[in-house]
Design a protein around this motif. Structure first.
Motif, PDB file in Angstrom:
ATOM      1  N   HIS A  20      16.964 -65.387   7.361  1.00 34.80           N
ATOM      2  CA  HIS A  20      16.186 -66.217   8.176  1.00 34.80           C
ATOM      3  C   HIS A  20      14.633 -66.031   7.508  1.00 34.80           C
ATOM      4  O   HIS A  20      13.851 -67.189   7.369  1.00 34.80           O
ATOM      5  N   ARG A  21      14.133 -64.901   6.841  1.00 35.97           N
ATOM      6  CA  ARG A  21      12.887 -65.098   6.154  1.00 35.97           C
ATOM      7  C   ARG A  21      13.006 -66.002   4.739  1.00 35.97           C
ATOM      8  O   ARG A  21      12.331 -66.521   4.478  1.00 35.97           O
ATOM      9  N   LEU A  22      14.233 -65.824   4.187  1.00 38.32           N
ATOM     10  CA  LEU A  22      14.461 -66.780   3.178  1.00 38.32           C
ATOM     11  C   LEU A  22      14.466 -68.273   3.517  1.00 38.32           C
ATOM     12  O   LEU A  22      13.972 -69.106   2.774  1.00 38.32           O
ATOM     13  N   LYS A  23      15.025 -68.738   4.541  1.00 37.65           N
ATOM     14  CA  LYS A  23      15.206 -70.021   5.084  1.00 37.65           C
ATOM     15  C   LYS A  23      13.631 -70.439   5.464  1.00 37.65           C
ATOM     16  O   LYS A  23      13.434 -71.612   5.049  1.00 37.65           O
ATOM     17  N   ARG A  24      12.996 -69.531   5.711  1.00 34.87           N
ATOM     18  CA  ARG A  24      11.293 -69.842   6.198  1.00 34.87           C
ATOM     19  C   ARG A  24      10.767 -70.299   4.703  1.00 34.87           C
ATOM     20  O   ARG A  24       9.852 -71.057   4.932  1.00 34.87           O
ATOM     21  N   LEU A  31      18.554 -74.637   1.662  1.00 37.68           N
ATOM     22  CA  LEU A  31      19.590 -73.812   2.166  1.00 37.68           C
ATOM     23  C   LEU A  31      20.114 -74.373   3.625  1.00 37.68           C
ATOM     24  O   LEU A  31      19.414 -74.829   4.456  1.00 37.68           O
ATOM     25  N   THR A  32      21.239 -74.198   3.760  1.00 41.29           N
ATOM     26  CA  THR A  32      21.945 -74.449   4.805  1.00 41.29           C
ATOM     27  C   THR A  32      22.769 -73.109   5.372  1.00 41.29           C
ATOM     28  O   THR A  32      23.206 -72.550   4.570  1.00 41.29           O
ATOM     29  N   LEU A  33      22.464 -72.641   6.593  1.00 43.93           N
ATOM     30  CA  LEU A  33      22.867 -71.465   7.124  1.00 43.93           C
ATOM     31  C   LEU A  33      24.149 -71.524   8.015  1.00 43.93           C
ATOM     32  O   LEU A  33      24.022 -72.502   8.994  1.00 43.93           O
ATOM     33  N   VAL A  34      25.161 -70.596   7.970  1.00 44.49           N
ATOM     34  CA  VAL A  34      26.371 -70.883   8.768  1.00 44.49           C
ATOM     35  C   VAL A  34      26.585 -69.256   9.071  1.00 44.49           C
ATOM     36  O   VAL A  34      26.850 -68.603   7.992  1.00 44.49           O
ATOM     37  N   ASP A  35      26.729 -69.215  10.441  1.00 47.95           N
ATOM     38  CA  ASP A  35      26.993 -67.853  10.935  1.00 47.95           C
ATOM     39  C   ASP A  35      28.491 -67.370  10.850  1.00 47.95           C
ATOM     40  O   ASP A  35      29.348 -68.101  11.793  1.00 47.95           O
ATOM     41  N   ARG A  77      16.208 -68.366  -6.409  1.00 44.64           N
ATOM     42  CA  ARG A  77      15.976 -69.447  -7.310  1.00 44.64           C
ATOM     43  C   ARG A  77      15.881 -70.709  -6.834  1.00 44.64           C
ATOM     44  O   ARG A  77      14.931 -71.691  -7.020  1.00 44.64           O
ATOM     45  N   ALA A  78      16.680 -70.972  -5.838  1.00 47.50           N
ATOM     46  CA  ALA A  78      16.640 -72.069  -5.229  1.00 47.50           C
ATOM     47  C   ALA A  78      15.562 -72.430  -4.447  1.00 47.50           C
ATOM     48  O   ALA A  78      14.965 -73.612  -4.255  1.00 47.50           O
ATOM     49  N   ILE A  79      14.935 -71.510  -3.798  1.00 41.34           N
ATOM     50  CA  ILE A  79      13.681 -71.734  -2.902  1.00 41.34           C
ATOM     51  C   ILE A  79      12.535 -71.422  -3.779  1.00 41.34           C
ATOM     52  O   ILE A  79      11.230 -71.544  -3.105  1.00 41.34           O
ATOM     53  N   GLY A  80      12.463 -70.849  -4.992  1.00 40.41           N
ATOM     54  CA  GLY A  80      11.565 -70.955  -5.879  1.00 40.41           C
ATOM     55  C   GLY A  80      10.436 -69.670  -5.630  1.00 40.41           C
ATOM     56  O   GLY A  80       9.316 -69.510  -6.112  1.00 40.41           O
ATOM     57  N   HIS A  81      11.249 -68.552  -4.974  1.00 38.87           N
ATOM     58  CA  HIS A  81      10.373 -67.268  -4.637  1.00 38.87           C
ATOM     59  C   HIS A  81      11.221 -66.368  -5.371  1.00 38.87           C
ATOM     60  O   HIS A  81      12.598 -66.452  -5.461  1.00 38.87           O
ATOM     61  N   GLU A 127      20.888 -73.512  19.794  1.00 38.63           N
ATOM     62  CA  GLU A 127      21.434 -74.424  20.574  1.00 38.63           C
ATOM     63  C   GLU A 127      22.268 -75.245  19.742  1.00 38.63           C
ATOM     64  O   GLU A 127      21.637 -76.061  18.791  1.00 38.63           O
ATOM     65  N   ASP A 128      23.543 -75.397  19.781  1.00 44.28           N
ATOM     66  CA  ASP A 128      24.239 -76.540  18.748  1.00 44.28           C
ATOM     67  C   ASP A 128      24.207 -75.997  17.495  1.00 44.28           C
ATOM     68  O   ASP A 128      24.155 -77.166  16.858  1.00 44.28           O
ATOM     69  N   GLY A 129      24.106 -75.135  17.216  1.00 45.32           N
ATOM     70  CA  GLY A 129      23.904 -74.522  15.509  1.00 45.32           C
ATOM     71  C   GLY A 129      22.456 -74.691  15.117  1.00 45.32           C
ATOM     72  O   GLY A 129      22.472 -74.275  13.862  1.00 45.32           O
ATOM     73  N   VAL A 130      21.385 -75.094  15.905  1.00 46.87           N
ATOM     74  CA  VAL A 130      20.224 -75.117  15.457  1.00 46.87           C
ATOM     75  C   VAL A 130      19.266 -74.274  16.114  1.00 46.87           C
ATOM     76  O   VAL A 130      19.333 -73.963  17.216  1.00 46.87           O
ATOM     77  N   CYS A 131      18.672 -73.569  15.521  1.00 46.63           N
ATOM     78  CA  CYS A 131      17.498 -72.676  15.910  1.00 46.63           C
ATOM     79  C   CYS A 131      16.279 -72.687  15.697  1.00 46.63           C
ATOM     80  O   CYS A 131      15.951 -73.250  14.733  1.00 46.63           O
ATOM     81  N   ARG A 132      15.575 -72.183  16.549  1.00 46.50           N
ATOM     82  CA  ARG A 132      14.150 -72.420  16.127  1.00 46.50           C
ATOM     83  C   ARG A 132      13.677 -71.335  15.124  1.00 46.50           C
ATOM     84  O   ARG A 132      14.339 -70.120  15.334  1.00 46.50           O
ATOM     85  N   GLY A 133      12.489 -71.477  14.683  1.00 45.32           N
ATOM     86  CA  GLY A 133      11.951 -70.357  13.688  1.00 45.32           C
ATOM     87  C   GLY A 133      11.564 -69.162  14.159  1.00 45.32           C
ATOM     88  O   GLY A 133      11.323 -68.329  13.275  1.00 45.32           O
ATOM     89  N   ASP A 134      11.581 -69.134  15.452  1.00 49.38           N
ATOM     90  CA  ASP A 134      10.784 -67.770  16.017  1.00 49.38           C
ATOM     91  C   ASP A 134      12.054 -66.788  16.555  1.00 49.38           C
ATOM     92  O   ASP A 134      11.719 -66.001  17.548  1.00 49.38           O
ATOM     93  N   PHE A 135      13.212 -67.042  15.981  1.00 47.55           N
ATOM     94  CA  PHE A 135      14.357 -66.335  16.707  1.00 47.55           C
ATOM     95  C   PHE A 135      14.625 -64.806  16.287  1.00 47.55           C
ATOM     96  O   PHE A 135      15.935 -64.419  16.576  1.00 47.55           O
ATOM     97  N   LEU A 136      13.800 -64.263  15.552  1.00 44.22           N
ATOM     98  CA  LEU A 136      14.151 -62.939  14.956  1.00 44.22           C
ATOM     99  C   LEU A 136      13.595 -62.051  15.986  1.00 44.22           C
ATOM    100  O   LEU A 136      12.660 -62.003  16.553  1.00 44.22           O
TER     101      LEU A 136
END
Length: 136
Positions: A20-24, A31-35, A77-81, A127-136
């Motif tokens: 989730h740090r990388l997603k931010r 990036l698409t995340l799958v649990d 590489r994909a996120i440029g970091h 909810e429904d596979g969508v998470c807010r950015g503050d969920f850690l």
């Protein structure tokens, strides 16, 4: 832009925090995340859920699989970091050492999470596979 689907163990606090740090950091939307730890998760053909939970799996837009350090390097590489880090990780002379270090960490990820004081159960902010950015 190269797009990747990341299959990760969200039940692992350390894994969840890093992914989730990388997603931010993903300003390009690559990036698409799958649990893979979700109760209703069904692994794609040819890959077991157990293997997906043990080692990070990434699938590119062409359907190619990247696993372990190759997956991590592709994400950076994909996120440029961390471009230098991504290259060093898979560089010939360092690759065997990095692969062993990754396997050691992956096999002990729950224990390491505990040592770091990370909680196992994430807050319920998805909810429904969508998470807010503050969920850690």
């Amino acid at each position: 832009m190269t797009a990747y689907t990341i299959y990760y163990d969200r039940a692992c606090p350390l894994c969840r925090a890093e992914i989730h740090r990388l997603k931010r950091l993903d300003r390009k939307g690559a990036l698409t995340l799958v649990d893979a730890s979700a109760a209703d998760f069904v692994a794609p053909a040819g890959v077991s859920v157990e293997d997906m939970l043990t080692r990070l799996h990434v699938r590119d837009a062409s359907g190619n699989w990247l696993v372990g350090i190759d997956a991590i390097a592709a994400i950076y590489r994909a996120i440029g970091h961390g471009r230098v880090w991504a290259r060093l990780m898979v560089w010939g002379p360092l690759r065997p050492l990095m692969s062993r270090a990754y396997r050691l960490l992956a096999n002990n990820r729950q224990r390491v999470s505990g040592w770091m004081g990370m909680r196992r159960d994430p807050p319920a902010r998805c909810e429904d596979g969508v998470c807010r950015g503050d969920f850690l």
